[in-house]
Design an enzyme around this catalytic site. Structure first.
Site, short mmCIF file in Angstrom:
data_model
loop_
_atom_site.label_atom_id
_atom_site.label_comp_id
_atom_site.label_asym_id
_atom_site.label_seq_id
_atom_site.Cartn_x
_atom_site.Cartn_y
_atom_site.Cartn_z
N SER A 39 -32.71 6.99 -9.16
CA SER A 39 -33.36 7.25 -10.44
C SER A 39 -34.70 6.55 -10.61
O SER A 39 -35.48 6.92 -11.47
CB SER A 39 -32.44 6.79 -11.57
OG SER A 39 -32.30 5.38 -11.54
N SER A 60 -30.26 3.69 -6.65
CA SER A 60 -31.46 4.11 -7.37
C SER A 60 -32.75 3.41 -6.96
O SER A 60 -33.83 3.81 -7.38
CB SER A 60 -31.26 3.95 -8.88
OG SER A 60 -30.47 5.00 -9.37
N LYS A 92 -40.12 -0.07 -14.00
CA LYS A 92 -39.33 1.10 -14.37
C LYS A 92 -39.11 1.06 -15.88
O LYS A 92 -38.93 -0.03 -16.44
CB LYS A 92 -37.99 1.04 -13.62
CG LYS A 92 -37.09 2.26 -13.78
CD LYS A 92 -35.81 2.09 -12.95
CE LYS A 92 -34.90 3.30 -13.03
NZ LYS A 92 -33.68 3.14 -12.20
#
Ligand SMILES: [Zn+2]
Lengths: 482, 499
Positions: free
Chosen positions: A148, A172, A73
């Site tokens: 997210s 997330s 990420k």
């Protein structure tokens, strides 16, 4: 497109059927073919990945992740490789150091292929808050992948990488895992070092893996866990060989079901899929017990005070002075205002304002302090529940993936996506989301929570369910309008 | 109070002062990262991703900083909070890389202590509200034309303690004495260098006035930018006068922050109450709570040195020094250690005190050296004193010998020998010279015998001259008197005092 697990790739390398550089090339080809439609990656480091994989060619296959390509990420710092947190303010930021998890994966032999899209600074539940691009759900390109960590979830779901790391502050990792039909694990707070994770809410953030199987999640968790002298909040607990003992079953395991769970907004299809998952565990010999989490209904409100409060402080460093974007201005104040106005997106600004307000003199006691008190009550709920059960099973998200744009104008609706995942962050306990079926053709997940530092039991229950659920998640066809 | 230029109006108001002192701790590395704390390095060389506040970095507490803070808090007689925490103090400024300072808000490491000062011969206790641990910020350098600002982050993350006094200080002079006491205690504990010119000790002050007898405090102002103890006193004096003028004219003192302007020796308004910051303190989530074990606390308590005031009392009581001497010698730990080392070599305490307060401190002042680098070792100074005591050299010669010892580092014995300065006390050697002087100066002998006793000095002087100053004046005196008789007996005498 064929998909591969971590375990399969390592096995093929062990058998000498393929070299690390061949896997890297295959994975990169996969990304080239698929990511145009998905948008999971913010940058793909073809050159770096190939060079790294080539350097492993011919070396003895040592370590559980040797030669395995993976993605991070984009809020996890990588020395020399742009790391943006999907924000304009860090658009050209190249970190001078690497996150501890990146170093650990490198020493386990894994090969980083790129950085994945996300909601800006991990604030969001759909990845639509990325400053750069949306990411689409591989099962339905008109839908969001969740957030997210939507880029990491979508990349694994589409078979572009066998595993990816995300971060979970209020769900997330688990919510996008549920939306994208993959496994997503949030470890216990303190299990994995946060050093190098661009902070959103420091007391809640935790890094964890996305994988296709529970066993892979266990392998990756083992590689990234452990005390880190760079992170005082990481805990010096022994790192178990999480993948060992996964097969010992759930006979006698006490599975808690939450009697006072909030059902308003829960999709009936999701409810049914989760009930079926619990029945599968029961059928395998687990004992179902009822537990109560009376304060969980305040979890979203509590979270939306604590997380923005910490964020308002964590994001103060993006001031245009030392790195990242700096706007032209005549005065210092103007530079701050313009840099941050241009650099941050709407949702980030909203949370900075909420957080600043919650910490302001005269409001601190009414908001921040009360939220901390509620957080303690929520933690105590779990302590009590885990006296009666070993794990708790509940939905990961109340609905399957929604359409792009559908919730963008309704932040409160968007926040409710995390109503079942937030309590684990507030309590600091581990949680996993495992696919438990399709609802209207879209993946949904069952969430299994456990005691702090008892990932082993969580993984064992999740693995047992995965083996017994009676279906394979279909590989997304990547069809759609986009 | 100094009593200088105190107007009638001023005399009707009581001055109330509280000080906030920041002291940089002497750790080798910074409080939350491994960077060096050395002063004077080229800008932005003692930095790393952590102290530059790069995204994703985390603080890790330096236990050495905790140890020094603990030592300081104990020396200031504080109660120690063995379970305390860190907080974030949020504000924007370019020299603050994270946009917040890691500090301690509601649980400081030490609370409720005191410092003793001596005002006009009386001991007075100044209360300490709290001692807390925090990180320093960087240094901004503004271009004179205002076109740009450069920031040096070397100082960012250097450990600091903030010492907040109670409003117990009643005059600018007391404020200076309090600061001197703090500095001295910090140096004794080896906690800080306390160099105000290098910024390792900084001071802000709160000052208000109230009519004598009133219990409530008056409206206070906060003073900043005072870079020496003298300036602290001056700024407070100016501010007391200014507030007196405002109050006497029936006005109201505004709550504000004022800056001391060195050029004009006045204070200038910086910001009003309305512009005051809301620092939005909250617990630092990147650090765990700080727990100080009983063992740790007791070990630090046991390692505390004798503090200046206690030492001073001991010098008076045990060594018989005058209080003034004891005060001068104990003001600086190094000086006290030097003095004690001289005494430990067998020197008489009062004589040693004279030497240390006199030639030693004067020479240090002249060369700008610290006592630790004093070229005359305590043993050598004690050796020099022994030479005087044994009558080998006069005290006047001894001071010359000291200068040579200072320049060469040699001991007294060697210098005296090399310089041929040894005093002649042998009566046999001096008798012939005295006889010759008497024979050559019949007029002086005549004068003396006729009652002009001053003539004796002339004869002694002639003898000294003949021996190039090496004769022991006491012996010379005696020999002359033996030869020319004495109009009033007992005129000879004296020790080696000025010949
Ligand atoms: Zn540093």
């Amino acid at each position: 497109m064929s998909v591969h697990t971590v375990k399969e790739i390592v096995a093929s390398l062990r058998r000498g059927e393929a070299k690390p550089s061949e896997w890297a090339a295959r994975i990169l080809e996969c990304i080239r073919r698929a990511d145009g439609r998905v948008g999971a990656f913010l940058h793909v480091d073809e050159e770096g990945a190939l060079a790294r994989a080539k350097s492993l060619d011919g070396q003895p296959v040592e370590g559980t992740l040797f030669g395995v390509p993976y993605a991070l990420k984009d809020n996890i710092c990588t020395a020399g490789l742009r790391t943006t947190a999907a924000s304009r303010i860090l658009e050209n930021y190249v970190p001078p150091y690497s996150a501890t998890v990146a170093d650990k994966l490198a020493s386990a032999g894994a090969v980083l292929v790129g950085k994945t899209n996300m909601d800006e600074f991990a604030m969001g539940s759909s990845t639509e808050n990325s400053a750069f691009q949306p990411t689409r759900n591989p099962y339905d390109l008109e839908r969001v992948p969740g957030g997210s960590s939507g880029g990491s979830a979508a990349a694994v779901a589409a078979g572009m990488v066998p595993f990816a790391l995300g971060s979970d502050t209020g769900g997330s990792i688990r919510q996008p895992a549920a939306f994208c039909g993959v496994v997503g694990l949030k470890p216990t707070y303190g299990r994995v070092s946060r050093y190098g994770l661009i902070a959103f809410a420091s007391s809640l953030d935790q890094i964890g893996p996305f994988t296709r199987t529970v066993e892979d999640a266990a392998l990756v968790l083992e590689a990234i866990s452990g005390f880190d002298p760079h992170d005082s909040t990481s805990v010096d607990e022994p790192v178990e060989r999480f993948a060992d003992g996964l097969d010992t079953g759930v006979r006698g395991l006490r599975v808690g079901v939450v009697t006072d769970i909030q059902e308003e907004g829960l999709h009936p299809g999701v409810k049914q899929a989760v009930e079926q998952a619990i029945a599968v565990l029961q059928g395998a010999g687990a004992e179902v017990v009822e537990v109560s989490l009376p304060h969980s209904r305040y979890a979203v409100a509590t979270y939306y005070l604590i997380a923005p409060a910490e964020a308002s402080s964590n994001l103060a460093r993006y001031d245009g002075v030392r790195y990242g974007r700096r706007a032209d201005a005549d005065t210092l104040l103007e530079m701050y205002e313009r840099t941050r106005s241009e650099g941050f997106g709407m949702e980030v600004k909203r949370r900075i304002i909420i957080g600043t307000y919650a910490l302001s003199s005269g409001y601190y006691d009414a908001y921040y302090r009360r939220a901390q008190q509620m957080r303690t009550l929520i933690r105590q709920d779990f302590d009590r529940a885990f006296e009666r059960c070993d794990v708790i099973a509940l939905p990961t998200a109340p609905t399957p993936a929604f359409k792009l744009g559908e919730q963008l104008d309704d932040p409160l609706q968007m926040y409710l996506n995390d109503m079942y995942t937030i309590p684990a962050n507030l309590a600091g306990i581990p949680g996993i989301s495992v696919p438990c079926g399709l609802v209207e053709g879209l993946p949904v997940g069952v969430q299994i929570l456990g005691r702090a530092f008892d990932e082993q039991t969580v993984l064992r229950a999740a693995h047992a369910y995965e083996q017994l659920r009676g279906f394979e998640m279909p590989v997304p066809a990547l069809e759609g309008s986009a | 109070m100094s009593g200088v230029s105190v107007s009638e109006a001023r005399a009707s108001y009581e001055t109330v002062i509280g000080l906030e002192v920041h002291v940089e701790l002497k750790t080798r590395s910074k409080i939350f990262c491994g960077c060096s704390t050395s002063f004077g390095a080229p800008p932005n060389t003692n930095v790393c991703p952590v102290c530059l506040g790069h995204p994703g970095t985390l603080p890790v507490l330096n236990e050495g900083a905790v140890e020094l803070a603990l030592r300081a808090a104990l020396a200031l007689n504080c109660r120690i909070n063995q379970d305390c925490k860190f907080d974030r103090k949020n504000y924007f400024y370019p020299d603050l890389p994270k946009g917040y300072q890691i500090s301690q808000y509601d649980q400081p490491i030490g609370e409720d202590g005191y410092v003793e000062i001596e005002v006009g011969g009386e001991r007075k206790r100044i209360g300490i509200v709290r001692v807390h641990l925090e990180e320093d910020a960087g240094k901004s350098m503004h271009a004179p034309d205002g076109s740009h600002t450069l920031v040096d982050y070397n100082r960012t993350g250097v450990p600091l303690i903030e010492i907040v006094s109670k409003p117990d200080i009643r005059s600018p002079e007391e404020a200076r004495l309090y600061l001197e006491a703090i500095k001295s205690i910090m140096e004794y504990c080896d906690v800080s260098d306390c160099r105000m010119e290098e910024g390792s000790l900084r001071c802000d002050a709160n000052i208000s006035l109230r009519p004598f007898g009133q219990r409530e405090f008056g409206q206070k102002t906060e003073l900043k930018n005072m870079n020496s103890f003298r300036n602290v006193q001056r700024a407070l004096e100016y501010e007391a006068e200014r507030q007196t003028a405002v109050l006497s004219a029936g006005g109201v003192v505004e709550q504000e922050t004022r800056r001391f302007d060195e050029a004009t020796q006045t204070t200038v308004s910086m910001r009003s109450k309305e512009e005051a910051h809301d620092y939005r303190y909250f617990p630092e989530p990147d650090l765990v709570r700080l727990h100080i074990s009983d063992e740790w606390l007791e070990r630090v308590r046991g390692s505390l040195p004798e503090l200046p005031l206690a030492k001073r009392d001991r010098y008076v009581a045990e060594l018989g020094l005058p209080p003034y001497d004891a005060g001068v010698l104990t003001a600086d730990r190094g000086v006290a250690e030097y003095f004690e080392a001289v005494v430990a070599c067998g020197a008489d305490p009062k004589t040693a005190s004279n030497w240390v307060m006199g030639d030693v401190l004067a020479s240090l002042k002249a060369t700008g050296e610290r006592i630790q680098a004093c070229p005359v070792s305590p043993a050598n100074l004690a050796g020099l004193m022994k030479q005087v005591e044994a009558g080998r050299i006069s005290i006047k010669q001894a001071r010359d010998v000291f200068k040579i010892m200072w320049d060469t580092g040699k001991d007294a014995e060697t210098v005296i020998r090399e310089q041929g300065m040894e005093q002649i006390s042998d009566e046999g050697m001096l008798a012939a010279i005295v006889d010759e002087v008497i024979a050559n100066n019949p007029k002086s002998v005549e004068d003396y015998r006729s009652g002009k006793t001053k003539a004796l000095a002339a004869l002694v002087g002639q003898t000294m001259k003949a021996t190039k100053g090496k004769a022991n004046p006491a012996v010379v005196n005696k020999l002359i008197l033996e030869r020319i008789g004495s109009p009033d007996s007992g005129a000879s005498g004296g020790g080696p005092a000025d010949a």
